[in-house]
Design a protein around this motif. Structure first.
Motif, short mmCIF file in Angstrom:
data_model
loop_
_atom_site.label_atom_id
_atom_site.label_comp_id
_atom_site.label_asym_id
_atom_site.label_seq_id
_atom_site.Cartn_x
_atom_site.Cartn_y
_atom_site.Cartn_z
N PRO A 19 18.20 18.72 63.38
CA PRO A 19 17.51 19.87 63.96
C PRO A 19 18.44 20.65 64.87
O PRO A 19 19.24 20.08 65.61
CB PRO A 19 16.38 19.24 64.78
N LEU A 20 18.35 21.97 64.80
CA LEU A 20 19.13 22.84 65.68
C LEU A 20 18.36 23.10 66.96
O LEU A 20 17.14 23.03 66.98
CB LEU A 20 19.43 24.17 65.00
N ARG A 21 19.10 23.39 68.02
CA ARG A 21 18.48 23.79 69.27
C ARG A 21 17.74 25.09 69.07
O ARG A 21 18.19 25.95 68.30
CB ARG A 21 19.56 24.05 70.33
N PRO A 22 16.66 25.29 69.80
CA PRO A 22 16.00 26.60 69.75
C PRO A 22 16.93 27.69 70.29
O PRO A 22 17.98 27.40 70.83
CB PRO A 22 14.78 26.44 70.67
N ALA A 23 16.51 28.92 70.18
CA ALA A 23 17.32 30.06 70.62
C ALA A 23 17.75 29.91 72.07
O ALA A 23 17.13 29.21 72.86
CB ALA A 23 16.51 31.34 70.44
#
Length: 130
Positions: free
Chosen positions: A117-121
């Motif tokens: 999962p990528l970090r949110p903005a």
């Protein structure tokens, strides 16, 4: 590269894609830090916590694209001001001083990262003041 792949685009690789970097997995960095705490050195000793294994940027983009089923990278041939051709660290001193050696290969770490999962903005999760 991940952002392009997440957007359904091909990752753009600058220059010819053979510029080399040394990637080390965060678990290896954590392990090196724990080892340094458990067996402290007598004096300040600078150490490279690194894999010591160069990997071409074009290969990085291809590994990520393949692992997540995305479009293969496009090598642009373009140059960016300030880019360094090769950055690879030597982990020998860390091996001698701490017995440290990276356990996760760059290829395995990148394949794992491809679907993590990528970090949110930016700004999401930043402290809020009450």
């Amino acid at each position: 590269f991940r952002s392009a792949l997440e957007a359904g685009e091909a990752p753009r690789v600058f220059e010819d894609g053979t510029q080399a970097r040394d990637f080390v997995h965060v678990r290896d960095i954590a392990a090196a830090n724990v080892t340094a705490l458990e067996q402290p050195l007598d004096a300040f000793t600078p150490l490279n916590i690194a894999s010591g294994t160069p990997i071409a940027i074009g290969d990085v983009a291809a590994i990520l694209a393949t692992a997540c089923g995305g479009k293969q990278p496009v090598v642009t041939g373009e140059y960016r001001s300030g880019d360094v051709r090769h950055i690879v660290a030597g982990p020998e001193r860390a091996r001698r001083a701490l017995g440290f050696a990276a356990a996760v290969t760059p290829t395995a770490g990148l394949a794992e990262f491809a679907t993590a999962p990528l970090r949110p903005a930016a700004g999401a999760g930043a402290p809020t003041w009450r």
